[in-house]
Design an enzyme around this catalytic site. Sequence first.
Site, mmCIF file in Angstrom:
data_model
loop_
_atom_site.group_PDB
_atom_site.id
_atom_site.type_symbol
_atom_site.label_atom_id
_atom_site.label_comp_id
_atom_site.label_asym_id
_atom_site.label_seq_id
_atom_site.Cartn_x
_atom_site.Cartn_y
_atom_site.Cartn_z
ATOM 1 N N LYS A 89 -43.785 -22.989 4.315
ATOM 2 C CA LYS A 89 -43.577 -23.008 6.282
ATOM 3 C C LYS A 89 -42.511 -21.658 5.565
ATOM 4 O O LYS A 89 -41.753 -21.219 5.217
ATOM 5 C CB LYS A 89 -42.609 -23.570 6.078
ATOM 6 C CG LYS A 89 -41.736 -24.211 8.030
ATOM 7 C CD LYS A 89 -41.449 -25.969 7.225
ATOM 8 C CE LYS A 89 -40.926 -25.913 9.654
ATOM 9 N NZ LYS A 89 -39.835 -26.730 9.525
ATOM 10 N N SER B 212 -42.157 -29.946 13.181
ATOM 11 C CA SER B 212 -42.152 -28.222 13.357
ATOM 12 C C SER B 212 -43.069 -27.119 12.208
ATOM 13 O O SER B 212 -42.789 -26.379 12.434
ATOM 14 C CB SER B 212 -40.163 -27.685 12.869
ATOM 15 O OG SER B 212 -39.999 -28.178 12.113
ATOM 16 N N SER C 146 -40.149 -33.539 10.989
ATOM 17 C CA SER C 146 -40.803 -31.949 11.175
ATOM 18 C C SER C 146 -41.928 -31.672 10.110
ATOM 19 O O SER C 146 -42.802 -30.988 10.169
ATOM 20 C CB SER C 146 -39.670 -30.353 10.801
ATOM 21 O OG SER C 146 -38.921 -31.329 12.157
#
Length: 197
Positions: free
Chosen positions: A77, A152, A176
């Site tokens: 990420k 996310s 997330s």
Amino acid sequence: MREESLTGIAEAIRARRLSPVEAVERCLERVRKWDERIRAFIRLDAEGALESARLLEAEAAAGRWRGPLHGVPVGFKDLCHLRGLPTSCGTSMPAYFVSSQECTAARRLLDAGAVSLGKLNMTELALGAFGDNAHHGDADNPWLAGHATGGSSSGSAAGVAAGFFAGAVGSDTGGSIRLPAACCGVVGLKPTYGRVS
């Protein structure tokens, strides 16, 4: 390779049925074919991944194994620091932060032999549940175009589901990792607080 688990890929490399370079090349082939639609990556590091895979392949040929993930492709990420690659946290700024070292989670995976394919899409500043990103493009669900990946950690889940890499690092304060994993049909784990820096 998509059908194989992270453990299966590691075992295939250890048994020399699959080389680190072959594993990375297969992943990059899928990325080239599908990521224009899925948008799992913010920054693909194909050259760096192949360079690492060649080094790991040479080490394996010499009988040296870094760890249980030797040669296994992974993604991070884009709030994880990776040496020499910009970190955007899903934003758009004139100059992104470039770290001289990896964050602890990335360092541990790389020390275990994992190969980084690059930085993954995410909801801006990790604030959102759908996987949308006005700066880098909304991540798209691999299973059904035009549908949410969840957020996310959208690129992490979408990339695993699309077979772009064997596993990925996300982050999870309020869902997330878990929400994108559920939306994309993959396993996501939120570690116990304090276990992963």
